[in-house]
Enzyme design. Structure first.
Site, PDB file in Angstrom:
ATOM      1  N   MET A  24       0.841  -1.204   0.000  1.00  0.00           N
ATOM      2  CA  MET A  24       0.000   0.000   0.000  1.00  0.00           C
ATOM      3  C   MET A  24       0.875   1.252   0.000  1.00  0.00           C
ATOM      4  SD  MET A  24      -3.427  -0.912   2.065  1.00  0.00           S
ATOM      5  CE  MET A  24      -2.797  -0.638   3.709  1.00  0.00           C
ATOM      6  N   ALA A  26       3.985   3.977   1.054  1.00  0.00           N
ATOM      7  CA  ALA A  26       4.663   4.470   2.265  1.00  0.00           C
ATOM      8  C   ALA A  26       5.778   3.482   2.634  1.00  0.00           C
ATOM      9  CB  ALA A  26       3.683   4.683   3.414  1.00  0.00           C
ATOM     10  N   HIS A  28       9.040   1.274   3.437  1.00  0.00           N
ATOM     11  CA  HIS A  28      10.136   1.299   4.408  1.00  0.00           C
ATOM     12  C   HIS A  28      10.988   0.055   4.192  1.00  0.00           C
ATOM     13  CE1 HIS A  28       7.664  -1.635   6.459  1.00  0.00           C
ATOM     14  NE2 HIS A  28       6.699  -0.753   6.653  1.00  0.00           N
ATOM     15  N   HIS A  31       9.259  -3.384   3.519  1.00  0.00           N
ATOM     16  CA  HIS A  31       8.845  -3.632   2.125  1.00  0.00           C
ATOM     17  C   HIS A  31      10.072  -3.959   1.264  1.00  0.00           C
ATOM     18  CE1 HIS A  31       5.666  -0.656   3.540  1.00  0.00           C
ATOM     19  NE2 HIS A  31       4.909  -1.642   3.108  1.00  0.00           N
ATOM     20  N   GLU A 142       6.000 -11.495   7.329  1.00  0.00           N
ATOM     21  CA  GLU A 142       5.509 -12.167   8.544  1.00  0.00           C
ATOM     22  C   GLU A 142       4.991 -11.166   9.559  1.00  0.00           C
ATOM     23  OE1 GLU A 142       8.529 -14.700  10.158  1.00  0.00           O
ATOM     24  OE2 GLU A 142       8.043 -16.341   8.784  1.00  0.00           O
ATOM     25  N   SER A 180       4.197   1.337   8.220  1.00  0.00           N
ATOM     26  CA  SER A 180       3.900   2.637   7.616  1.00  0.00           C
ATOM     27  C   SER A 180       3.179   3.552   8.600  1.00  0.00           C
ATOM     28  CB  SER A 180       3.024   2.450   6.373  1.00  0.00           C
ATOM     29  OG  SER A 180       3.648   1.560   5.471  1.00  0.00           O
ATOM     30  N   ARG A 181       2.483   2.979   9.578  1.00  0.00           N
ATOM     31  CA  ARG A 181       1.717   3.795  10.520  1.00  0.00           C
ATOM     32  C   ARG A 181       2.553   4.262  11.715  1.00  0.00           C
ATOM     33  NH1 ARG A 181      -2.528  -0.236   9.080  1.00  0.00           N
ATOM     34  NH2 ARG A 181      -4.305   0.839   8.137  1.00  0.00           N
TER      35      ARG A 181
HETATM   36  P1  AMP Z   1       1.484  -2.907   3.511  1.00  0.00           P
HETATM   37  O1  AMP Z   1       2.047  -1.859   2.600  1.00  0.00           O
HETATM   38  O2  AMP Z   1       1.411  -2.483   4.946  1.00  0.00           O
HETATM   39  O3  AMP Z   1       0.218  -3.517   2.982  1.00  0.00           O
HETATM   40  O4  AMP Z   1       2.554  -4.083   3.501  1.00  0.00           O
HETATM   41  C1  AMP Z   1       2.965  -4.668   2.291  1.00  0.00           C
HETATM   42  C2  AMP Z   1       3.757  -5.901   2.606  1.00  0.00           C
HETATM   43  O5  AMP Z   1       4.912  -5.558   3.378  1.00  0.00           O
HETATM   44  C3  AMP Z   1       2.960  -6.921   3.432  1.00  0.00           C
HETATM   45  O6  AMP Z   1       3.242  -8.221   2.953  1.00  0.00           O
HETATM   46  C4  AMP Z   1       3.509  -6.690   4.822  1.00  0.00           C
HETATM   47  O7  AMP Z   1       3.403  -7.824   5.660  1.00  0.00           O
HETATM   48  C5  AMP Z   1       4.960  -6.379   4.526  1.00  0.00           C
HETATM   49  N1  AMP Z   1       5.586  -5.686   5.653  1.00  0.00           N
HETATM   50  C6  AMP Z   1       5.102  -4.599   6.318  1.00  0.00           C
HETATM   51  N2  AMP Z   1       5.918  -4.278   7.343  1.00  0.00           N
HETATM   52  C7  AMP Z   1       6.926  -5.181   7.347  1.00  0.00           C
HETATM   53  C8  AMP Z   1       8.076  -5.388   8.160  1.00  0.00           C
HETATM   54  N3  AMP Z   1       8.350  -4.602   9.197  1.00  0.00           N
HETATM   55  N4  AMP Z   1       8.885  -6.434   7.861  1.00  0.00           N
HETATM   56  C9  AMP Z   1       8.609  -7.249   6.799  1.00  0.00           C
HETATM   57  N5  AMP Z   1       7.544  -7.101   6.000  1.00  0.00           N
HETATM   58  C10 AMP Z   1       6.712  -6.088   6.255  1.00  0.00           C
END
Ligand code: AMP
Length: 271
Positions: A24, A26, A28, A31, A142, A180-181
Protein backbone atom coordinates in the site's frame (compact mmCIF):
# COMPACT_ATOMS: atom_id res chain seq x y z
CA UNK A 1 12.03 0.74 -13.94
CA UNK A 2 8.78 0.78 -15.85
CA UNK A 3 5.86 2.61 -14.24
CA UNK A 4 2.54 1.08 -15.38
CA UNK A 5 -0.69 2.97 -14.70
CA UNK A 6 -2.96 1.01 -17.09
CA UNK A 7 -3.51 -2.72 -17.64
CA UNK A 8 -2.17 -2.71 -21.24
CA UNK A 9 1.07 -1.06 -20.00
CA UNK A 10 1.35 -3.67 -17.26
CA UNK A 11 0.72 -6.64 -19.58
CA UNK A 12 3.32 -5.42 -22.08
CA UNK A 13 5.95 -5.19 -19.33
CA UNK A 14 5.26 -8.47 -17.59
CA UNK A 15 6.01 -11.83 -19.16
CA UNK A 16 7.92 -14.86 -17.96
CA UNK A 17 9.10 -15.53 -14.41
CA UNK A 18 7.83 -12.82 -12.06
CA UNK A 19 8.30 -12.22 -8.33
CA UNK A 20 5.57 -9.92 -7.02
CA UNK A 21 5.41 -7.68 -3.94
CA UNK A 22 1.98 -6.12 -3.29
CA UNK A 23 2.04 -3.02 -1.03
CA UNK A 24 0.00 0.00 0.00
CA UNK A 25 3.03 2.28 -0.40
CA UNK A 26 4.66 4.47 2.27
CA UNK A 27 7.55 2.11 1.74
CA UNK A 28 10.14 1.30 4.41
CA UNK A 29 12.90 -1.27 4.90
CA UNK A 30 10.33 -3.99 5.61
CA UNK A 31 8.85 -3.63 2.12
CA UNK A 32 12.35 -3.42 0.65
CA UNK A 33 13.26 -6.74 2.31
CA UNK A 34 10.45 -8.32 0.28
CA UNK A 35 11.80 -6.71 -2.91
CA UNK A 36 15.30 -7.96 -2.06
CA UNK A 37 13.99 -11.51 -1.55
CA UNK A 38 12.16 -11.34 -4.90
CA UNK A 39 15.35 -10.15 -6.58
CA UNK A 40 17.42 -12.98 -5.10
CA UNK A 41 15.04 -15.52 -6.65
CA UNK A 42 15.83 -14.16 -10.15
CA UNK A 43 13.28 -13.30 -12.83
CA UNK A 44 11.53 -9.95 -13.04
CA UNK A 45 10.47 -8.11 -9.90
CA UNK A 46 7.10 -6.36 -9.86
CA UNK A 47 5.70 -4.29 -7.00
CA UNK A 48 2.27 -2.73 -6.70
CA UNK A 49 1.18 0.32 -4.76
CA UNK A 50 -2.54 0.54 -4.11
CA UNK A 51 -4.20 1.83 -0.94
CA UNK A 52 -7.08 -0.61 -1.03
CA UNK A 53 -10.31 1.05 0.18
CA UNK A 54 -12.05 -2.32 0.68
CA UNK A 55 -9.72 -3.40 3.49
CA UNK A 56 -10.44 -0.34 5.65
CA UNK A 57 -13.48 -0.24 7.92
CA UNK A 58 -15.80 2.84 7.91
CA UNK A 59 -14.11 4.24 11.04
CA UNK A 60 -10.55 3.42 9.97
CA UNK A 61 -7.79 5.56 8.55
CA UNK A 62 -8.20 5.14 4.75
CA UNK A 63 -8.22 8.88 4.04
CA UNK A 64 -5.20 9.62 6.22
CA UNK A 65 -3.20 6.51 5.29
CA UNK A 66 0.25 7.87 4.27
CA UNK A 67 0.70 8.36 0.52
CA UNK A 68 4.28 9.01 -0.59
CA UNK A 69 4.33 7.97 -4.25
CA UNK A 70 7.37 9.95 -5.44
CA UNK A 71 9.70 8.67 -2.72
CA UNK A 72 8.23 5.15 -3.04
CA UNK A 73 9.09 5.11 -6.76
CA UNK A 74 12.64 6.26 -5.99
CA UNK A 75 13.06 3.49 -3.41
CA UNK A 76 11.71 0.81 -5.76
CA UNK A 77 13.97 1.95 -8.61
CA UNK A 78 17.01 1.97 -6.30
CA UNK A 79 16.08 -1.54 -5.06
CA UNK A 80 16.18 -2.84 -8.65
CA UNK A 81 12.44 -3.37 -9.08
CA UNK A 82 11.60 -3.84 -12.78
CA UNK A 83 7.94 -2.85 -12.89
CA UNK A 84 5.69 -0.96 -10.52
CA UNK A 85 1.94 -1.29 -10.92
CA UNK A 86 -0.10 1.73 -9.83
CA UNK A 87 -3.74 0.90 -10.57
CA UNK A 88 -6.54 3.37 -9.88
CA UNK A 89 -9.69 2.51 -7.91
CA UNK A 90 -11.86 2.26 -11.08
CA UNK A 91 -9.52 -0.40 -12.52
CA UNK A 92 -9.58 -2.46 -9.33
CA UNK A 93 -13.27 -1.95 -8.55
CA UNK A 94 -15.31 -1.12 -11.67
CA UNK A 95 -18.85 0.10 -10.93
CA UNK A 96 -20.36 -3.20 -12.12
CA UNK A 97 -18.02 -5.39 -10.03
CA UNK A 98 -20.05 -8.07 -8.23
CA UNK A 99 -17.47 -10.43 -6.72
CA UNK A 100 -15.82 -10.42 -3.29
CA UNK A 101 -13.95 -13.28 -1.66
CA UNK A 102 -15.38 -14.57 1.60
CA UNK A 103 -13.16 -16.38 4.06
CA UNK A 104 -13.39 -18.58 7.09
CA UNK A 105 -10.71 -20.57 8.92
CA UNK A 106 -7.62 -18.44 9.62
CA UNK A 107 -9.49 -15.20 8.76
CA UNK A 108 -12.12 -15.48 11.50
CA UNK A 109 -10.29 -14.56 14.69
CA UNK A 110 -7.84 -11.82 15.77
CA UNK A 111 -7.69 -9.08 13.12
CA UNK A 112 -10.70 -10.71 11.44
CA UNK A 113 -12.77 -10.24 14.61
CA UNK A 114 -11.50 -6.74 15.43
CA UNK A 115 -11.77 -5.50 11.80
CA UNK A 116 -14.88 -7.06 10.16
CA UNK A 117 -14.49 -7.24 6.37
CA UNK A 118 -10.76 -6.49 6.48
CA UNK A 119 -9.55 -9.86 5.18
CA UNK A 120 -12.31 -10.06 2.56
CA UNK A 121 -10.93 -6.76 1.23
CA UNK A 122 -7.33 -8.01 1.42
CA UNK A 123 -8.06 -11.36 -0.25
CA UNK A 124 -10.16 -9.77 -3.00
CA UNK A 125 -7.55 -7.19 -3.90
CA UNK A 126 -4.69 -9.73 -3.76
CA UNK A 127 -6.62 -12.13 -6.03
CA UNK A 128 -7.23 -9.29 -8.51
CA UNK A 129 -3.57 -8.24 -8.36
CA UNK A 130 -2.51 -11.86 -8.98
CA UNK A 131 -4.81 -11.92 -12.03
CA UNK A 132 -3.27 -8.71 -13.35
CA UNK A 133 0.41 -9.38 -12.61
CA UNK A 134 0.30 -13.21 -13.01
CA UNK A 135 3.33 -13.77 -10.75
CA UNK A 136 5.23 -17.02 -10.30
CA UNK A 137 6.01 -16.08 -6.70
CA UNK A 138 4.42 -13.53 -4.33
CA UNK A 139 6.15 -12.14 -1.23
CA UNK A 140 4.42 -11.19 2.01
CA UNK A 141 5.79 -10.06 5.39
CA UNK A 142 5.51 -12.17 8.54
CA UNK A 143 4.79 -8.85 10.26
CA UNK A 144 1.19 -9.50 9.17
CA UNK A 145 1.27 -13.17 10.08
CA UNK A 146 -2.47 -13.72 9.92
CA UNK A 147 -2.57 -12.10 6.48
CA UNK A 148 0.05 -14.59 5.24
CA UNK A 149 -2.05 -17.55 6.47
CA UNK A 150 -5.21 -16.08 4.92
CA UNK A 151 -3.46 -15.63 1.55
CA UNK A 152 -1.96 -19.14 1.71
CA UNK A 153 -5.43 -20.56 2.39
CA UNK A 154 -6.98 -18.56 -0.48
CA UNK A 155 -4.24 -19.64 -2.91
CA UNK A 156 -4.72 -23.29 -1.93
CA UNK A 157 -8.53 -23.15 -2.00
CA UNK A 158 -8.78 -21.30 -5.33
CA UNK A 159 -5.91 -23.32 -6.85
CA UNK A 160 -4.11 -20.13 -7.84
CA UNK A 161 -0.85 -20.87 -9.68
CA UNK A 162 1.43 -18.77 -7.46
CA UNK A 163 3.93 -19.65 -4.74
CA UNK A 164 3.44 -17.64 -1.53
CA UNK A 165 6.68 -16.77 0.26
CA UNK A 166 6.80 -15.25 3.76
CA UNK A 167 9.68 -12.97 4.78
CA UNK A 168 10.77 -12.32 8.41
CA UNK A 169 9.78 -9.04 10.05
CA UNK A 170 12.22 -6.13 9.75
CA UNK A 171 12.58 -4.23 13.03
CA UNK A 172 14.04 -1.04 14.46
CA UNK A 173 17.09 -1.64 16.67
CA UNK A 174 14.85 -1.49 19.77
CA UNK A 175 12.63 -4.27 18.40
CA UNK A 176 9.65 -2.26 17.10
CA UNK A 177 8.42 -3.82 13.83
CA UNK A 178 8.63 -1.31 10.97
CA UNK A 179 5.20 -0.13 9.85
CA UNK A 180 3.90 2.64 7.62
CA UNK A 181 1.72 3.79 10.52
CA UNK A 182 4.60 4.19 13.02
CA UNK A 183 5.01 7.77 11.75
CA UNK A 184 1.78 8.62 13.60
CA UNK A 185 3.34 7.75 17.00
CA UNK A 186 4.21 10.78 19.16
CA UNK A 187 7.77 10.83 20.56
CA UNK A 188 6.35 9.76 23.91
CA UNK A 189 4.40 6.82 22.41
CA UNK A 190 7.35 5.85 20.21
CA UNK A 191 9.39 5.36 23.39
CA UNK A 192 6.71 2.98 24.74
CA UNK A 193 6.22 1.01 21.51
CA UNK A 194 9.10 -1.52 21.90
CA UNK A 195 7.18 -3.00 24.88
CA UNK A 196 5.10 -5.06 22.44
CA UNK A 197 8.02 -7.03 20.99
CA UNK A 198 9.65 -7.22 24.44
CA UNK A 199 6.44 -8.83 25.77
CA UNK A 200 6.35 -11.25 22.83
CA UNK A 201 9.97 -12.29 23.37
CA UNK A 202 9.50 -12.77 27.12
CA UNK A 203 6.31 -14.81 26.63
CA UNK A 204 7.84 -16.98 23.90
CA UNK A 205 10.84 -17.73 26.13
CA UNK A 206 8.59 -18.62 29.08
CA UNK A 207 6.33 -20.90 27.02
CA UNK A 208 9.31 -22.65 25.44
CA UNK A 209 10.63 -23.17 28.99
CA UNK A 210 7.37 -24.89 30.00
CA UNK A 211 5.63 -22.04 31.88
CA UNK A 212 1.83 -22.07 32.25
CA UNK A 213 0.31 -20.61 29.07
CA UNK A 214 -2.66 -18.76 30.60
CA UNK A 215 -0.47 -17.19 33.30
CA UNK A 216 2.20 -16.22 30.79
CA UNK A 217 -0.28 -14.54 28.44
CA UNK A 218 -1.99 -12.71 31.33
CA UNK A 219 1.40 -11.51 32.60
CA UNK A 220 2.25 -10.19 29.12
CA UNK A 221 -1.03 -8.23 28.99
CA UNK A 222 -0.30 -6.68 32.41
CA UNK A 223 3.17 -5.73 31.26
CA UNK A 224 1.70 -4.05 28.17
CA UNK A 225 -0.86 -2.11 30.22
CA UNK A 226 1.83 -1.02 32.69
CA UNK A 227 3.86 0.15 29.68
CA UNK A 228 0.99 2.37 28.45
CA UNK A 229 -0.32 0.05 25.69
CA UNK A 230 -3.88 -1.29 25.51
CA UNK A 231 -3.81 -4.90 24.29
CA UNK A 232 -6.54 -6.05 21.84
CA UNK A 233 -5.28 -9.64 21.99
CA UNK A 234 -2.13 -11.50 22.98
CA UNK A 235 -2.65 -15.18 22.15
CA UNK A 236 -0.78 -18.41 21.59
CA UNK A 237 -2.08 -20.02 18.39
CA UNK A 238 -1.44 -22.91 16.04
CA UNK A 239 0.78 -21.39 13.32
CA UNK A 240 -1.33 -22.83 10.49
CA UNK A 241 -4.98 -22.66 11.57
CA UNK A 242 -4.43 -19.72 13.98
CA UNK A 243 -6.76 -21.44 16.46
CA UNK A 244 -5.85 -20.71 20.12
CA UNK A 245 -3.72 -23.33 21.86
CA UNK A 246 -4.38 -24.47 25.43
CA UNK A 247 -1.21 -26.59 25.40
CA UNK A 248 2.01 -25.91 23.52
CA UNK A 249 2.26 -27.80 20.24
CA UNK A 250 4.70 -27.07 17.46
CA UNK A 251 4.63 -24.94 15.29
CA UNK A 252 3.01 -22.23 17.40
CA UNK A 253 2.95 -18.45 17.19
CA UNK A 254 2.01 -15.68 19.55
CA UNK A 255 -0.14 -13.05 17.80
CA UNK A 256 -0.53 -9.64 19.40
CA UNK A 257 -2.23 -6.31 18.73
CA UNK A 258 -2.23 -3.31 21.04
CA UNK A 259 -3.37 0.31 20.84
CA UNK A 260 -0.90 3.07 21.48
CA UNK A 261 -2.32 6.57 21.08
CA UNK A 262 -3.79 6.80 17.56
CA UNK A 263 -1.93 3.71 16.31
CA UNK A 264 -2.69 -0.02 16.53
CA UNK A 265 0.56 -1.95 16.76
CA UNK A 266 0.56 -5.46 15.33
CA UNK A 267 3.30 -8.01 15.91
CA UNK A 268 3.93 -11.74 16.41
CA UNK A 269 6.66 -14.21 17.23
CA UNK A 270 7.38 -17.87 16.57
CA UNK A 271 7.39 -20.11 19.65
P1 AMP B 1 1.48 -2.91 3.51
O1 AMP B 1 2.05 -1.86 2.60
O2 AMP B 1 1.41 -2.48 4.95
O3 AMP B 1 0.22 -3.52 2.98
O4 AMP B 1 2.55 -4.08 3.50
C1 AMP B 1 2.97 -4.67 2.29
C2 AMP B 1 3.76 -5.90 2.61
O5 AMP B 1 4.91 -5.56 3.38
C3 AMP B 1 2.96 -6.92 3.43
O6 AMP B 1 3.24 -8.22 2.95
C4 AMP B 1 3.51 -6.69 4.82
O7 AMP B 1 3.40 -7.82 5.66
C5 AMP B 1 4.96 -6.38 4.53
N1 AMP B 1 5.59 -5.69 5.65
C6 AMP B 1 5.10 -4.60 6.32
N2 AMP B 1 5.92 -4.28 7.34
C7 AMP B 1 6.93 -5.18 7.35
C8 AMP B 1 8.08 -5.39 8.16
N3 AMP B 1 8.35 -4.60 9.20
N4 AMP B 1 8.88 -6.43 7.86
C9 AMP B 1 8.61 -7.25 6.80
N5 AMP B 1 7.54 -7.10 6.00
C10 AMP B 1 6.71 -6.09 6.25
Amino acid sequence: MLIARTLPDLRAALTGDIGFVPTMGALHEGHLALIAAAKRAGGKVAASIFVNPKQFGPNEDFSRYPRTEASDLEKLAAAGCHVVWLPDVATMYPDDAATMITLEGPALRWEGAVRPGHFAGVATVVAKLFGQVRPTRAYFGEKDFQQVQVIRRMVADLLLPVEVIAIPTVRETDGLALSSRNRFLSAEDRAKAPALFAALQAAATSIRGGADITETLAKACHYLMNSGLVPDYFSLVDAGSLEPLQAFTHPARILAAAKLGPVRLLDNIAV
